[in-house]
Design an enzyme around this catalytic site. Structure first.
Site, PDB file in Angstrom:
ATOM      1  N   GLN A 118       0.832  -1.200   0.000  1.00 14.18           N
ATOM      2  CA  GLN A 118       0.000   0.000   0.000  1.00 14.18           C
ATOM      3  C   GLN A 118       0.868   1.252   0.000  1.00 14.18           C
ATOM      4  O   GLN A 118       0.518   2.273  -0.604  1.00 14.18           O
ATOM      5  CB  GLN A 118      -0.944  -0.001   1.200  1.00 14.18           C
ATOM      6  CG  GLN A 118      -1.969   1.121   1.203  1.00 14.18           C
ATOM      7  CD  GLN A 118      -3.002   0.976   0.096  1.00 14.18           C
ATOM      8  OE1 GLN A 118      -3.158  -0.087  -0.483  1.00 14.18           O
ATOM      9  NE2 GLN A 118      -3.692   2.065  -0.205  1.00 14.18           N
ATOM     10  N   SER A 153      -6.019   1.050   4.618  1.00 15.31           N
ATOM     11  CA  SER A 153      -6.674   0.438   3.464  1.00 15.31           C
ATOM     12  C   SER A 153      -7.278  -0.900   3.852  1.00 15.31           C
ATOM     13  O   SER A 153      -6.598  -1.758   4.411  1.00 15.31           O
ATOM     14  CB  SER A 153      -5.667   0.215   2.332  1.00 15.31           C
ATOM     15  OG  SER A 153      -6.230  -0.586   1.316  1.00 15.31           O
ATOM     16  N   HIS A 155      -7.935  -3.184   1.932  1.00 11.63           N
ATOM     17  CA  HIS A 155      -7.361  -4.242   1.102  1.00 11.63           C
ATOM     18  C   HIS A 155      -6.490  -5.167   1.953  1.00 11.63           C
ATOM     19  O   HIS A 155      -6.309  -6.339   1.617  1.00 11.63           O
ATOM     20  CB  HIS A 155      -6.525  -3.644  -0.035  1.00 11.63           C
ATOM     21  CG  HIS A 155      -7.338  -3.261  -1.238  1.00 11.63           C
ATOM     22  ND1 HIS A 155      -7.873  -4.188  -2.105  1.00 11.63           N
ATOM     23  CD2 HIS A 155      -7.702  -2.044  -1.718  1.00 11.63           C
ATOM     24  CE1 HIS A 155      -8.525  -3.569  -3.076  1.00 11.63           C
ATOM     25  NE2 HIS A 155      -8.456  -2.265  -2.847  1.00 11.63           N
ATOM     26  N   ASP A 162     -10.846  -4.958  -6.142  1.00 14.08           N
ATOM     27  CA  ASP A 162     -11.083  -4.019  -7.238  1.00 14.08           C
ATOM     28  C   ASP A 162     -11.461  -4.871  -8.440  1.00 14.08           C
ATOM     29  O   ASP A 162     -10.640  -5.664  -8.923  1.00 14.08           O
ATOM     30  CB  ASP A 162      -9.823  -3.211  -7.538  1.00 14.08           C
ATOM     31  CG  ASP A 162      -9.474  -2.246  -6.409  1.00 14.08           C
ATOM     32  OD1 ASP A 162     -10.367  -1.922  -5.610  1.00 14.08           O
ATOM     33  OD2 ASP A 162      -8.305  -1.822  -6.325  1.00 14.08           O
ATOM     34  N   GLU A 216     -15.673   5.433  -6.061  1.00 19.15           N
ATOM     35  CA  GLU A 216     -14.894   4.415  -6.756  1.00 19.15           C
ATOM     36  C   GLU A 216     -15.856   3.355  -7.275  1.00 19.15           C
ATOM     37  O   GLU A 216     -16.394   2.556  -6.492  1.00 19.15           O
ATOM     38  CB  GLU A 216     -13.849   3.782  -5.833  1.00 19.15           C
ATOM     39  CG  GLU A 216     -12.765   4.753  -5.396  1.00 19.15           C
ATOM     40  CD  GLU A 216     -11.636   4.082  -4.625  1.00 19.15           C
ATOM     41  OE1 GLU A 216     -11.733   2.850  -4.368  1.00 19.15           O
ATOM     42  OE2 GLU A 216     -10.666   4.770  -4.270  1.00 19.15           O
ATOM     43  N   TRP A 218     -15.297   0.775  -8.879  1.00 23.33           N
ATOM     44  CA  TRP A 218     -14.648  -0.529  -9.052  1.00 23.33           C
ATOM     45  C   TRP A 218     -14.317  -1.234  -7.733  1.00 23.33           C
ATOM     46  O   TRP A 218     -13.928  -2.387  -7.738  1.00 23.33           O
ATOM     47  CB  TRP A 218     -13.338  -0.338  -9.831  1.00 23.33           C
ATOM     48  CG  TRP A 218     -12.333   0.484  -9.060  1.00 23.33           C
ATOM     49  CD1 TRP A 218     -11.382   0.013  -8.182  1.00 23.33           C
ATOM     50  CD2 TRP A 218     -12.201   1.904  -9.048  1.00 23.33           C
ATOM     51  NE1 TRP A 218     -10.673   1.057  -7.642  1.00 23.33           N
ATOM     52  CE2 TRP A 218     -11.147   2.233  -8.162  1.00 23.33           C
ATOM     53  CE3 TRP A 218     -12.847   2.937  -9.721  1.00 23.33           C
ATOM     54  CZ2 TRP A 218     -10.746   3.542  -7.912  1.00 23.33           C
ATOM     55  CZ3 TRP A 218     -12.447   4.247  -9.467  1.00 23.33           C
ATOM     56  CH2 TRP A 218     -11.409   4.544  -8.579  1.00 23.33           C
TER      57      TRP A 218
END
Length: 251
Positions: A118, A153, A155, A162, A216, A218
């Site tokens: 990241q 994040s 993620h 994504d 976003e 996505w």
């Protein structure tokens, strides 16, 4: 007392009575407003899905206000060449298969990202903004709008992906909100809850304020089918949903 004085006295009395009535009405209206607000809050809390808790594994929150600076340990699994949390592996596969069946080829652009990775992503976007002529301060501000700072994040949980339609990705390889111009991306957004995902960063200003991230089209986050459908129906971000759940738990 002359007639003129009597008339003035009557007028004063009438004015005083009107003021008292107005104040009473205002107080009543305010109380009613408070009652309505309280009842709406109660209705929202009681309508939440049963059995769901703010501490459930699929509702873990990581953002700028709730960073996690240590790498998160979970069982990793792959979808293609991307890594995700094993608990959502099949859901990601099914999501992409559903899009395929609807006539849309998709690409899993990103799954799990470590804190170290990241840092690279953030640095690259920042450098690109600076290269485009933005001042250091503005480049940093713009970068923070679209990329979570390292440690904030989601993620890194392995629960965020994504995902983009191939045609949308071909036109916007850098990933932008405008990808929703394509039917493939709109299908992903509309059907994400069927597979347990939400569009994590919606377009409206309230959502932007709650998440701290611009739109976003996505970025999808796994929260489970029940949660995803409820959140989407009621236009709730993960932040707002967790706040409601914690309110129910505290009541």
């Amino acid at each position: 007392m002359t007639n003129k004085k009597r008339i003035i006295a009557v007028i004063i009395v009438l004015i005083l009575l009107a003021v008292i009535a107005w104040l009473a009405l205002g107080s009543h209206g305010q109380n009613q407003g408070q009652k309505t607000s309280q009842s709406q809050t109660k209705a929202t809390t009681t309508s939440l899905p049963k059995g769901v808790k703010s501490t459930d594994w699929d509702l873990v929150l990581i953002n700028k206000q709730h960073p996690e600076n240590q790498e998160i340990s979970f069982t990793q699994a792959k979808v293609g060449d991307k890594v995700v949390n094993q608990k959502i592996q099949q859901s990601v596969i099914d999501f992409m298969a559903g899009a395929k069946a609807a006539g849309y080829d998709t690409t899993l652009v990103s799954g799990y990202r470590s804190i170290e990775y990241q840092k690279e992503v953030f640095a690259n976007v920042l450098a690109n903004n600076e290269k485009n002529g933005e001042s250091e301060e503005k480049a940093l501000a713009e970068t923070k709008k679209v990329v979570q700072t390292p440690g904030s994040s989601e993620h890194q949980t392995g629960l965020a992906i994504d995902l983009a339609g191939n045609d949308a990705l071909a036109k916007y390889p850098g990933l932008t909100g405008e990808m929703d111009q394509f039917a493939s991306q709109r299908w992903l957004i509309d059907h994400a809850p069927d597979y347990g995902f939400i569009l994590r960063y919606p377009k409206d200003k309230t959502s932007n304020k709650e998440t701290g991230i611009d739109y976003e089209s996505w970025h999808f986050r796994y929260v489970g089918v029940t949660n995803a459908k409820y959140m989407t129906k009621h236009h709730l971000t993960l932040e707002a949903y967790l706040k409601a759940l914690k309110a129910r738990e505290a009541s």
